[in-house]
Scaffold this motif. Structure first.
Motif, mmCIF file in Angstrom:
data_model
loop_
_atom_site.group_PDB
_atom_site.id
_atom_site.type_symbol
_atom_site.label_atom_id
_atom_site.label_comp_id
_atom_site.label_asym_id
_atom_site.label_seq_id
_atom_site.Cartn_x
_atom_site.Cartn_y
_atom_site.Cartn_z
ATOM 1 N N GLY A 124 0.822 -1.205 0.000
ATOM 2 C CA GLY A 124 0.000 0.000 0.000
ATOM 3 C C GLY A 124 0.856 1.254 0.000
ATOM 4 N N GLU A 125 0.198 2.398 0.169
ATOM 5 C CA GLU A 125 0.890 3.678 0.054
ATOM 6 C C GLU A 125 1.895 3.923 1.169
ATOM 7 O OE1 GLU A 125 -1.350 7.168 -0.727
ATOM 8 O OE2 GLU A 125 -2.812 6.153 -1.993
ATOM 9 N N SER A 126 1.667 3.365 2.350
ATOM 10 C CA SER A 126 2.514 3.673 3.511
ATOM 11 C C SER A 126 3.511 2.557 3.805
ATOM 12 C CB SER A 126 1.639 3.934 4.741
ATOM 13 O OG SER A 126 0.726 4.979 4.502
ATOM 14 N N THR A 127 4.170 2.069 2.786
ATOM 15 C CA THR A 127 5.162 1.013 2.978
ATOM 16 C C THR A 127 6.341 1.548 3.788
ATOM 17 O OG1 THR A 127 4.589 0.115 0.805
ATOM 18 C CG2 THR A 127 6.622 -0.681 1.824
ATOM 19 N N PRO A 128 6.679 0.927 4.924
ATOM 20 C CA PRO A 128 7.815 1.414 5.716
ATOM 21 C C PRO A 128 9.126 1.244 4.956
ATOM 22 C CG PRO A 128 6.953 -0.640 6.615
ATOM 23 C CD PRO A 128 6.001 -0.212 5.553
ATOM 24 N N PRO A 129 10.061 2.164 5.137
ATOM 25 C CA PRO A 129 11.325 2.131 4.381
ATOM 26 C C PRO A 129 12.088 0.824 4.505
ATOM 27 C CG PRO A 129 11.073 4.227 5.517
ATOM 28 C CD PRO A 129 9.965 3.338 6.006
ATOM 29 N N TRP A 130 12.016 0.187 5.672
ATOM 30 C CA TRP A 130 12.805 -1.032 5.862
ATOM 31 C C TRP A 130 12.267 -2.216 5.057
ATOM 32 C CZ3 TRP A 130 10.191 -5.106 8.216
ATOM 33 C CH2 TRP A 130 9.033 -4.774 8.914
ATOM 34 N N LEU A 131 11.070 -2.069 4.473
ATOM 35 C CA LEU A 131 10.529 -3.123 3.619
ATOM 36 C C LEU A 131 10.834 -2.882 2.140
ATOM 37 C CD1 LEU A 131 7.005 -3.928 5.127
ATOM 38 C CD2 LEU A 131 9.081 -5.322 5.215
ATOM 39 N N LEU A 132 11.454 -1.750 1.844
ATOM 40 C CA LEU A 132 11.761 -1.427 0.447
ATOM 41 C C LEU A 132 13.135 -1.980 0.063
ATOM 42 C CD1 LEU A 132 10.549 2.284 0.315
ATOM 43 C CD2 LEU A 132 9.360 0.256 -0.548
ATOM 44 N N PRO A 133 13.203 -2.802 -0.973
ATOM 45 C CA PRO A 133 14.501 -3.332 -1.405
ATOM 46 C C PRO A 133 15.382 -2.228 -1.976
ATOM 47 C CG PRO A 133 12.812 -3.859 -3.016
ATOM 48 C CD PRO A 133 12.100 -3.258 -1.835
ATOM 49 N N THR A 134 16.681 -2.430 -1.918
ATOM 50 C CA THR A 134 17.604 -1.462 -2.504
ATOM 51 C C THR A 134 17.613 -1.624 -4.023
ATOM 52 O OG1 THR A 134 19.506 -2.947 -2.414
ATOM 53 C CG2 THR A 134 19.048 -1.618 -0.445
ATOM 54 N N MET A 135 18.175 -0.634 -4.705
ATOM 55 C CA MET A 135 18.284 -0.721 -6.158
ATOM 56 C C MET A 135 19.149 -1.923 -6.561
ATOM 57 S SD MET A 135 16.435 1.857 -7.144
ATOM 58 C CE MET A 135 15.425 1.772 -5.656
ATOM 59 N N ASP A 136 20.210 -2.185 -5.789
ATOM 60 C CA ASP A 136 21.086 -3.323 -6.090
ATOM 61 C C ASP A 136 20.342 -4.648 -5.939
ATOM 62 O OD1 ASP A 136 23.226 -1.729 -6.683
ATOM 63 O OD2 ASP A 136 24.148 -1.883 -4.695
ATOM 64 N N GLU A 137 19.491 -4.748 -4.926
ATOM 65 C CA GLU A 137 18.718 -5.977 -4.729
ATOM 66 C C GLU A 137 17.761 -6.209 -5.891
ATOM 67 O OE1 GLU A 137 18.654 -6.092 0.181
ATOM 68 O OE2 GLU A 137 17.049 -5.074 -0.922
ATOM 69 N N ILE A 138 17.142 -5.137 -6.362
ATOM 70 C CA ILE A 138 16.244 -5.256 -7.516
ATOM 71 C C ILE A 138 17.033 -5.667 -8.753
ATOM 72 C CG2 ILE A 138 14.716 -3.983 -9.069
ATOM 73 C CD1 ILE A 138 13.882 -2.284 -6.659
ATOM 74 N N ASP A 139 18.212 -5.075 -8.930
ATOM 75 C CA ASP A 139 19.051 -5.423 -10.086
ATOM 76 C C ASP A 139 19.443 -6.900 -10.062
ATOM 77 O OD1 ASP A 139 19.058 -3.001 -11.400
ATOM 78 O OD2 ASP A 139 20.835 -2.250 -10.361
ATOM 79 N N ARG A 140 19.784 -7.407 -8.889
ATOM 80 C CA ARG A 140 20.174 -8.820 -8.793
ATOM 81 C C ARG A 140 18.998 -9.729 -9.139
ATOM 82 N NH1 ARG A 140 23.360 -6.970 -4.361
ATOM 83 N NH2 ARG A 140 21.710 -7.464 -2.858
ATOM 84 N N SER A 141 17.818 -9.361 -8.656
ATOM 85 C CA SER A 141 16.628 -10.147 -8.976
ATOM 86 C C SER A 141 16.315 -10.064 -10.462
ATOM 87 C CB SER A 141 15.438 -9.650 -8.154
ATOM 88 O OG SER A 141 14.283 -10.409 -8.419
#
Length: 220
Positions: free
Chosen positions: A37-54
């Motif tokens: 949802g709109e209020s996703t806490p920052p600690w649940l957001l993957p880093t750009m590097d994590e997205i790149d690896r996936s």
């Protein structure tokens, strides 16, 4: 990795791999909206590097991954359109409901009335593309994600569109109206706002995205 964070990461990578997001930030924001949802806490957001690896893991098994430059304006527009497919306006002010249908109607109205003004038509085509990023402020989201890739006039038209609506519905104060009317592109912004309001019909024919992009080819 936290299961929710991992899910957001994987969905973001899938959005990029299927050309439904224009960059990692757009993919992460869209994925987070879907999962949390709109209020996703920052600690649940993957880093750009994590997205790149996936993403790299997905691309290893995809043979027909699009070769088009993902940073080109055309591919950004296509990616954002892919992202809004199936998304609907919730407001009763939009009986046409489908966001992409509304944008294509707006494009048609602009190009029919001003066939040589491709910048105006482009602004009409993209003005609500940021709907999946920030539904309450889609124009601002559109500008954020593709700013720097189009002309100053297109940028000005998009920036002035909310003010143009305020002038049309008489909600703008005296000073705000005067500031808007002093802007060099205020007449074009008013035309765009009127097209935006008119392009909310149901059952009317509209161009396809490919047809619109072909007409706007000179901008790319």
């Amino acid at each position: 990795m936290n299961p929710i964070r991992l899910k957001i990461c994987n969905i973001a990578a899938e959005l990029l791999a299927t050309n439904k997001a224009v960059n990692n930030m757009h993919a992460r924001r869209t994925a987070a909206m879907q999962v949390y949802g709109e209020s996703t806490p920052p600690w649940l957001l993957p880093t750009m590097d994590e997205i790149d690896r996936s993403l790299n893991g997905i691309l290893d098994v995809i043979e027909d991954y699009p070769s088009e430059d993902s940073h080109s304006l055309r591919s950004m527009v296509i990616g954002l359109f892919n992202g809004i497919e199936g998304h609907h306006f919730r407001s009763t002010a939009h009986p046409e409901r489908d966001v992409d249908y509304h944008l294509l109607q707006t494009f048609d109205l602009c190009i029919e009335e001003r066939p040589y003004d491709t910048e105006l038509a482009f602004a009409g085509l993209v003005h609500d593309l940021g709907f999946t990023i920030t539904p309450k402020e889609p124009i601002a989201a559109t500008i954020e994600f593709i700013a720097g890739n189009f002309s100053d006039r297109i940028y000005d038209l998009l920036c002035q569109l909310p003010a143009a609506h305020s002038v049309l519905n008489h909600s703008a104060g005296h000073r705000a109206r005067n500031r808007f009317m002093a802007h060099s592109h205020h007449e074009d912004a008013l035309f765009l706002a009127e097209a935006d309001l008119t392009a909310r019909q149901t059952g009317v024919p509209a161009s396809t995205l490919e047809e619109a992009l072909t007409i706007l080819d000179d901008l790319f």
